[in-house]
Design an enzyme around this catalytic site. Structure first.
Site, PDB file in Angstrom:
ATOM      1  N   THR A  13      -0.502   7.209   3.758  1.00  0.00           N
ATOM      2  CA  THR A  13       0.075   7.702   2.497  1.00  0.00           C
ATOM      3  C   THR A  13       1.609   7.625   2.522  1.00  0.00           C
ATOM      4  O   THR A  13       2.236   7.024   1.637  1.00  0.00           O
ATOM      5  CB  THR A  13      -0.364   9.170   2.263  1.00  0.00           C
ATOM      6  OG1 THR A  13      -1.788   9.219   2.284  1.00  0.00           O
ATOM      7  CG2 THR A  13       0.136   9.702   0.931  1.00  0.00           C
ATOM      8  N   VAL A  14       2.228   8.243   3.523  1.00  0.00           N
ATOM      9  CA  VAL A  14       3.698   8.305   3.558  1.00  0.00           C
ATOM     10  C   VAL A  14       4.292   6.970   4.017  1.00  0.00           C
ATOM     11  O   VAL A  14       5.308   6.514   3.485  1.00  0.00           O
ATOM     12  CB  VAL A  14       4.174   9.464   4.469  1.00  0.00           C
ATOM     13  CG1 VAL A  14       5.688   9.574   4.455  1.00  0.00           C
ATOM     14  CG2 VAL A  14       3.552  10.790   4.030  1.00  0.00           C
ATOM     15  N   ALA A  33      24.046   2.900   2.196  1.00  0.00           N
ATOM     16  CA  ALA A  33      24.035   2.982   3.665  1.00  0.00           C
ATOM     17  C   ALA A  33      25.144   2.153   4.304  1.00  0.00           C
ATOM     18  O   ALA A  33      25.535   2.393   5.438  1.00  0.00           O
ATOM     19  CB  ALA A  33      22.676   2.511   4.189  1.00  0.00           C
ATOM     20  N   ALA A  43       3.062  -0.651  13.063  1.00  0.00           N
ATOM     21  CA  ALA A  43       1.848  -0.468  13.886  1.00  0.00           C
ATOM     22  C   ALA A  43       0.876   0.392  13.109  1.00  0.00           C
ATOM     23  O   ALA A  43       1.264   1.422  12.550  1.00  0.00           O
ATOM     24  CB  ALA A  43       2.197   0.211  15.205  1.00  0.00           C
ATOM     25  N   GLY A 187      -3.946  12.805  -1.780  1.00  0.00           N
ATOM     26  CA  GLY A 187      -3.119  12.550  -0.584  1.00  0.00           C
ATOM     27  C   GLY A 187      -2.198  13.701  -0.223  1.00  0.00           C
ATOM     28  O   GLY A 187      -1.291  13.540   0.580  1.00  0.00           O
ATOM     29  N   GLU A 190      -3.491  17.771   4.556  1.00  0.00           N
ATOM     30  CA  GLU A 190      -3.363  17.276   5.924  1.00  0.00           C
ATOM     31  C   GLU A 190      -4.677  16.622   6.353  1.00  0.00           C
ATOM     32  O   GLU A 190      -5.732  16.860   5.765  1.00  0.00           O
ATOM     33  CB  GLU A 190      -3.046  18.436   6.875  1.00  0.00           C
ATOM     34  CG  GLU A 190      -1.696  19.066   6.657  1.00  0.00           C
ATOM     35  CD  GLU A 190      -0.568  18.044   6.714  1.00  0.00           C
ATOM     36  OE1 GLU A 190      -0.394  17.387   7.756  1.00  0.00           O
ATOM     37  OE2 GLU A 190       0.144  17.888   5.717  1.00  0.00           O
ATOM     38  N   LYS A 205       6.253  24.568   8.714  1.00  0.00           N
ATOM     39  CA  LYS A 205       7.489  24.325   7.956  1.00  0.00           C
ATOM     40  C   LYS A 205       8.401  25.548   8.007  1.00  0.00           C
ATOM     41  O   LYS A 205       9.629  25.407   8.157  1.00  0.00           O
ATOM     42  CB  LYS A 205       7.136  23.968   6.508  1.00  0.00           C
ATOM     43  CG  LYS A 205       6.354  22.660   6.397  1.00  0.00           C
ATOM     44  CD  LYS A 205       5.696  22.527   5.035  1.00  0.00           C
ATOM     45  CE  LYS A 205       4.918  21.238   4.902  1.00  0.00           C
ATOM     46  NZ  LYS A 205       4.052  21.200   3.718  1.00  0.00           N
TER      47      LYS A 205
END
Ligand code: NDP
Ligand code: HSE
Length: 440
Positions: A13-14, A33, A43, A187, A190, A205
């Protein structure tokens, strides 16, 4: 100048959001940047799926260690999750002299001390904006924007899944399990959704925020953790009638004797902005002595909102890549040799106010006994409501609900008072206790 080369470990997802946003906004990101940021290696266990996401120009492997071993990779982005292989890979990447970006709050809340110490020794950065409140730049705000302040407390809705569940249950009357499935489909949840619903993810968190806010080590094992699975629909309704909403809050609060670090459902006045944060949205309130109360709001989960935070870290590292390590912002906001030894307080020493619901026999004198116990314990009552027995148990019912709101007291005082009230023969079921935060 040559682009910074990024290796992605895990493209779920991320990871896929990170790749897509980097591609889509590459020119603007490069202008910020000062050089390009390019994912050159990925990977993932499912190589074919990963290759289809990134196209033929990016090397895809199933062995994450091949990414770490690649001398051309400057930054390793860990987006696998969990404490297992992710921990080994992060430590190996640091050992190989790579900067690391991770969204893995579980890993950092439990093993952060070891990981940050290793990074400090090697002179590399470990950035984790995405680990707390998804797309909201709360780490940056706490660590840099509020650096002038003595932070007094942080309180936030920092788990999108549970906020989504509470909102959908209240607004649409949907079942807990139905809404949880939808959060998984979107999504937000966890890999192990019990981390969300039992408050563990929020505690990860809150632990990270407590470390940055107060300059204490990450101490997840000392956090008090209570999720939303025991919440009753009638308490959500009673809270509404009393002018409150129930939210799962992560709280880190400075007291003279130590730090409160706790996650639990809380009544919040409905008029507070944070009480109106709905769905998978997150919000964090921070109170600093100079600035007063500040509020940060946004998407706390999901592919591209979380990618937004991952990429912010990539840009930060790219800008500071060639700077002397001593000039960088410390991982936990405070210099490693200037951490505080303020203890995390046990829950028995926490000070807060309470909502109590007692199912009692509808008899004369019951309310007097209950309020007498609270008075003897030195607990001041803010409001008491007794429901009509017929409304609670149907016509002719001999039982009713008494709802009590208290002023602040110490948790151990309340534990003792609840034990005494529970022992009354006229108290007919387990007493419900929900903590209340005015967040004024
Ligand atoms: P996903 O499960 O969607 O993605 C994880 C990816 O890692 C999968 O593609 C998985 O492959 C792959 N993977 C698993 N083991 C390995 C391995 N040994 N080597 C290489 N790849 C591997 O997780 P998310 O993207 O949702 O979460 C990633 C991290 O981000 C977690 O730490 C999570 O807590 C955090 N996070 C997530 C947010 C969200 O909204 N989802 C928000 C904020 C943080 P396969 O599927 O084949 O097993
Ligand atoms: N499972 C987490 C949530 C993902 O629901 O908030 C974001 O950290």
């Amino acid at each position: 100048m040559k682009s910074i080369q990024v290796g992605l470990l895990g493209i779920g997802t991320v990871g896929s959001g990170t790749y897509n946003v980097l591609q889509r906004n590459q020119q603007e990101i490069q202008r910020r940047a000062g050089r390009g940021i390019e994912v050159t290696m990925v990977a993932d266990l499912d190589v074919a799926r990963a290759q289809s996401l990134v196209g033929p120009g990016v090397a895809v492997v199933n062995d994450a260690r091949a990414v770490i071993a690649n001398p051309d990779i400057d930054i390793v982005v860990e987006l696998i999750g969990g404490y297992g292989i992710a921990k080994a890979l992060v430590l190996e990447a640091i050992e190989a002299g790579k900067h690391v970006v991770t969204a893995n709050k579980a890993l950092l809340a439990v093993h952060g001390t070891e990981i940050f110490a290793a990074a400090h020794r090697k002179g590399v950065m470990v950035a984790f904006e995405a680990a707390v409140a998804g797309g909201i730049p709360i780490i940056k705000a706490l660590r840099e924007g509020l650096t002038a302040n003595s932070i007094q407390w942080v309180a936030g809705i920092i788990n999108g899944t549970t906020n989504f569940i509470l909102s959908e249950m209240r607004d649409k009357g949907l079942d807990f399990s139905v809404v949880l499935k939808e959060a998984q489909r979107l999504g937000y949840a966890e890999a192990d959704p019990t981390f969300d619903i039992e408050g563990v993810d929020a505690a990860h968190k809150a632990t990270l925020m407590s470390a940055i806010a107060f300059g204490i080590p990450v101490q997840f094992d000392k956090a008090y953790v209570e999720g939303i699975t025991q919440l009753g629909a009638q308490d959500i309704q009673y809270a509404e009638q009393l002018g409150y909403r129930i939210k799962l809050l992560g709280i880190a609060k400075r007291r003279a004797t130590g730090i409160e670090l706790r996650v639990h459902p809380s009544l919040v006045p409905a008029k507070r902005l944070i009480a109106n944060v709905e769905g998978a949205m997150n919000a964090v309130m921070v109170h600093g002595d100079a600035v007063g109360t500040t509020l940060y709001y946004g998407k706390g989960a999901g592919s591209e909102p979380t990618a937004s935070a991952v990429i912010a870290d990539l840009v930060d590292i790219t800008r500071l890549h060639t700077a002397d390590a001593a000039q960088r912002v410390p991982h936990l906001a405070f210099q490693p040799d200037a951490m505080s030894d303020l203890p995390v307080l046990p829950m028995s020493e926490v000070v807060t106010s309470y909502y109590l619901r007692l199912r009692v026999a509808d008899q004369a004198g019951v309310l007097a006994k209950v309020t007498g116990i609270l008075a003897d314990a030195g607990i001041s009552i803010d409001a008491v409501i007794q429901r009509e027995a017929d409304e609670v148990g149907g016509e002719g019912s001999t039982q009713t609900d008494v709802i009590i709101l208290t002023h602040d007291c110490v948790e151990s005082q309340m534990d003792a008072a609840i034990a005494q009230m529970q022992a009354l023969p006229t108290v007919l079921a387990a007493i419900t206790r929900i903590r209340k935060e005015e967040l004024a």
